[in-house]
Design a protein around this motif. Structure first.
Motif, PDB file in Angstrom:
ATOM      1  N   ARG A   1       0.816  -1.218   0.000  1.00  0.00           N
ATOM      2  CA  ARG A   1       0.000   0.000   0.000  1.00  0.00           C
ATOM      3  C   ARG A   1       0.850   1.268   0.000  1.00  0.00           C
ATOM      4  NH1 ARG A   1      -2.877  -3.167   3.747  1.00  0.00           N
ATOM      5  NH2 ARG A   1      -1.917  -2.058   5.481  1.00  0.00           N
ATOM      6  N   ASN A   2       2.130   1.151   0.324  1.00  0.00           N
ATOM      7  CA  ASN A   2       2.998   2.316   0.392  1.00  0.00           C
ATOM      8  C   ASN A   2       3.504   2.699  -0.996  1.00  0.00           C
ATOM      9  OD1 ASN A   2       2.782   2.491   3.160  1.00  0.00           O
ATOM     10  ND2 ASN A   2       4.554   1.194   3.519  1.00  0.00           N
ATOM     11  N   GLU A   3       3.642   3.976  -1.203  1.00  0.00           N
ATOM     12  CA  GLU A   3       4.158   4.471  -2.477  1.00  0.00           C
ATOM     13  C   GLU A   3       5.685   4.414  -2.438  1.00  0.00           C
ATOM     14  OE1 GLU A   3       4.161   8.625  -5.074  1.00  0.00           O
ATOM     15  OE2 GLU A   3       3.022   8.488  -3.226  1.00  0.00           O
ATOM     16  N   ILE A   4       6.279   3.872  -3.484  1.00  0.00           N
ATOM     17  CA  ILE A   4       7.730   3.799  -3.589  1.00  0.00           C
ATOM     18  C   ILE A   4       8.213   5.102  -4.217  1.00  0.00           C
ATOM     19  CG2 ILE A   4       9.697   2.525  -4.511  1.00  0.00           C
ATOM     20  CD1 ILE A   4       7.986   0.931  -2.531  1.00  0.00           C
ATOM     21  N   LEU A   5       9.056   5.823  -3.493  1.00  0.00           N
ATOM     22  CA  LEU A   5       9.571   7.099  -3.977  1.00  0.00           C
ATOM     23  C   LEU A   5      10.986   6.933  -4.521  1.00  0.00           C
ATOM     24  CD1 LEU A   5       8.466   9.425  -1.025  1.00  0.00           C
ATOM     25  CD2 LEU A   5       7.286   9.057  -3.191  1.00  0.00           C
ATOM     26  N   THR A   6      11.284   7.728  -5.542  1.00  0.00           N
ATOM     27  CA  THR A   6      12.651   7.755  -6.057  1.00  0.00           C
ATOM     28  C   THR A   6      13.481   8.643  -5.138  1.00  0.00           C
ATOM     29  OG1 THR A   6      12.292   9.699  -7.426  1.00  0.00           O
ATOM     30  CG2 THR A   6      11.807   7.541  -8.427  1.00  0.00           C
ATOM     31  N   ASP A   7      14.793   8.595  -5.301  1.00  0.00           N
ATOM     32  CA  ASP A   7      15.669   9.442  -4.495  1.00  0.00           C
ATOM     33  C   ASP A   7      15.320  10.917  -4.685  1.00  0.00           C
ATOM     34  OD1 ASP A   7      16.965   7.197  -3.587  1.00  0.00           O
ATOM     35  OD2 ASP A   7      18.715   7.419  -4.892  1.00  0.00           O
ATOM     36  N   ASN A   8      15.078  11.312  -5.933  1.00  0.00           N
ATOM     37  CA  ASN A   8      14.748  12.715  -6.214  1.00  0.00           C
ATOM     38  C   ASN A   8      13.435  13.129  -5.558  1.00  0.00           C
ATOM     39  OD1 ASN A   8      17.057  13.190  -7.702  1.00  0.00           O
ATOM     40  ND2 ASN A   8      16.113  12.583  -9.637  1.00  0.00           N
ATOM     41  N   GLU A   9      12.444  12.247  -5.546  1.00  0.00           N
ATOM     42  CA  GLU A   9      11.167  12.553  -4.902  1.00  0.00           C
ATOM     43  C   GLU A   9      11.343  12.718  -3.392  1.00  0.00           C
ATOM     44  OE1 GLU A   9       7.909  10.384  -7.793  1.00  0.00           O
ATOM     45  OE2 GLU A   9       9.100   9.141  -6.440  1.00  0.00           O
ATOM     46  N   ILE A  10      12.181  11.894  -2.809  1.00  0.00           N
ATOM     47  CA  ILE A  10      12.449  12.009  -1.375  1.00  0.00           C
ATOM     48  C   ILE A  10      13.127  13.340  -1.074  1.00  0.00           C
ATOM     49  CG2 ILE A  10      13.787  11.059   0.557  1.00  0.00           C
ATOM     50  CD1 ILE A  10      13.372   8.282  -0.777  1.00  0.00           C
ATOM     51  N   ILE A  11      14.113  13.691  -1.880  1.00  0.00           N
ATOM     52  CA  ILE A  11      14.833  14.950  -1.679  1.00  0.00           C
ATOM     53  C   ILE A  11      13.886  16.134  -1.835  1.00  0.00           C
ATOM     54  CG2 ILE A  11      16.614  16.462  -2.666  1.00  0.00           C
ATOM     55  CD1 ILE A  11      18.175  13.805  -3.280  1.00  0.00           C
ATOM     56  N   ARG A  12      13.021  16.103  -2.860  1.00  0.00           N
ATOM     57  CA  ARG A  12      12.044  17.186  -3.055  1.00  0.00           C
ATOM     58  C   ARG A  12      11.105  17.301  -1.861  1.00  0.00           C
ATOM     59  NH1 ARG A  12      11.664  15.812  -8.643  1.00  0.00           N
ATOM     60  NH2 ARG A  12      10.030  14.361  -8.093  1.00  0.00           N
ATOM     61  N   THR A  13      10.659  16.180  -1.360  1.00  0.00           N
ATOM     62  CA  THR A  13       9.727  16.187  -0.225  1.00  0.00           C
ATOM     63  C   THR A  13      10.385  16.770   1.017  1.00  0.00           C
ATOM     64  OG1 THR A  13       8.605  14.234  -1.099  1.00  0.00           O
ATOM     65  CG2 THR A  13       8.263  14.734   1.226  1.00  0.00           C
ATOM     66  N   VAL A  14      11.602  16.346   1.305  1.00  0.00           N
ATOM     67  CA  VAL A  14      12.305  16.844   2.486  1.00  0.00           C
ATOM     68  C   VAL A  14      12.625  18.325   2.325  1.00  0.00           C
ATOM     69  CG1 VAL A  14      14.447  16.660   3.811  1.00  0.00           C
ATOM     70  CG2 VAL A  14      13.236  14.600   3.088  1.00  0.00           C
ATOM     71  N   THR A  15      13.052  18.714   1.145  1.00  0.00           N
ATOM     72  CA  THR A  15      13.374  20.120   0.893  1.00  0.00           C
ATOM     73  C   THR A  15      12.127  20.982   1.029  1.00  0.00           C
ATOM     74  OG1 THR A  15      15.115  19.429  -0.619  1.00  0.00           O
ATOM     75  CG2 THR A  15      14.396  21.706  -0.767  1.00  0.00           C
ATOM     76  N   ALA A  16      11.003  20.519   0.523  1.00  0.00           N
ATOM     77  CA  ALA A  16       9.753  21.270   0.621  1.00  0.00           C
ATOM     78  C   ALA A  16       9.341  21.428   2.077  1.00  0.00           C
ATOM     79  CB  ALA A  16       8.653  20.579  -0.176  1.00  0.00           C
ATOM     80  N   GLU A  17       9.543  20.397   2.891  1.00  0.00           N
ATOM     81  CA  GLU A  17       9.193  20.483   4.310  1.00  0.00           C
ATOM     82  C   GLU A  17      10.099  21.466   5.029  1.00  0.00           C
ATOM     83  OE1 GLU A  17       9.317  16.552   5.907  1.00  0.00           O
ATOM     84  OE2 GLU A  17       7.581  15.882   4.745  1.00  0.00           O
ATOM     85  N   ASP A  18      11.357  21.567   4.621  1.00  0.00           N
ATOM     86  CA  ASP A  18      12.282  22.510   5.249  1.00  0.00           C
ATOM     87  C   ASP A  18      11.934  23.950   4.912  1.00  0.00           C
ATOM     88  OD1 ASP A  18      13.670  20.486   6.440  1.00  0.00           O
ATOM     89  OD2 ASP A  18      15.291  20.433   4.965  1.00  0.00           O
ATOM     90  N   ASP A  19      11.281  24.170   3.783  1.00  0.00           N
ATOM     91  CA  ASP A  19      10.922  25.515   3.364  1.00  0.00           C
ATOM     92  C   ASP A  19       9.699  26.050   4.094  1.00  0.00           C
ATOM     93  OD1 ASP A  19      13.033  25.498   1.628  1.00  0.00           O
ATOM     94  OD2 ASP A  19      11.831  24.953  -0.130  1.00  0.00           O
ATOM     95  N   ASP A  20       8.972  25.179   4.797  1.00  0.00           N
ATOM     96  CA  ASP A  20       7.776  25.613   5.510  1.00  0.00           C
ATOM     97  C   ASP A  20       8.136  26.641   6.565  1.00  0.00           C
ATOM     98  OD1 ASP A  20       6.246  23.932   4.003  1.00  0.00           O
ATOM     99  OD2 ASP A  20       6.122  22.347   5.523  1.00  0.00           O
ATOM    100  N   ASP A  21       7.164  27.462   6.910  1.00  0.00           N
ATOM    101  CA  ASP A  21       7.358  28.496   7.907  1.00  0.00           C
ATOM    102  C   ASP A  21       7.520  27.844   9.277  1.00  0.00           C
ATOM    103  OD1 ASP A  21       5.435  31.325   9.095  1.00  0.00           O
ATOM    104  OD2 ASP A  21       7.580  30.996   8.996  1.00  0.00           O
TER     105      ASP A  21
END
Length: 93
Positions: A47-67
């Motif tokens: 049931r879990n979505e398999i993420l690529t390395d780039n998708e993981i990096i984008r997700t973490v980077t986007a979370e760091d940009d949050d206020d």
């Protein structure tokens, strides 16, 4: 041939149950329970979505940009090693 294959499967099931019991460090698990646990884990992984390395990096980077204005700073509490070991042993009981 089937007898050998069945015996190999039973041996693998026993080994699996033993490994799971070592990991859980709780009450022993039967072979049937071990197989059920593996099936449930496989279903959960499916049931879990398999993420690529780039998708993981984008997700973490986007979370760091949050206020981060709503984050309350926490003052770290220093405890001794012996107090930490005691707390860990207590939680494992």
């Amino acid at each position: 041939m089937c007898k050998l294959k069945c015996e190999n499967q039973q041996t693998e099931e026993i080994q699996l149950a033993l490994l799971i019991n070592q990991l859980q460090n709780k009450k022993p698990m039967s072979n049937t329970e071990a197989l059920q646990w593996v099936d449930e884990a496989d279903d959960s992984l499916a049931r879990n979505e398999i993420l690529t390395d780039n998708e993981i990096i984008r997700t973490v980077t986007a979370e760091d940009d949050d206020d981060d204005d709503d984050v309350t700073p926490v003052n770290p509490v220093k405890i001794s090693h012996s107090a930490a070991v005691t707390a860990l042993n207590t939680s494992l009981k």
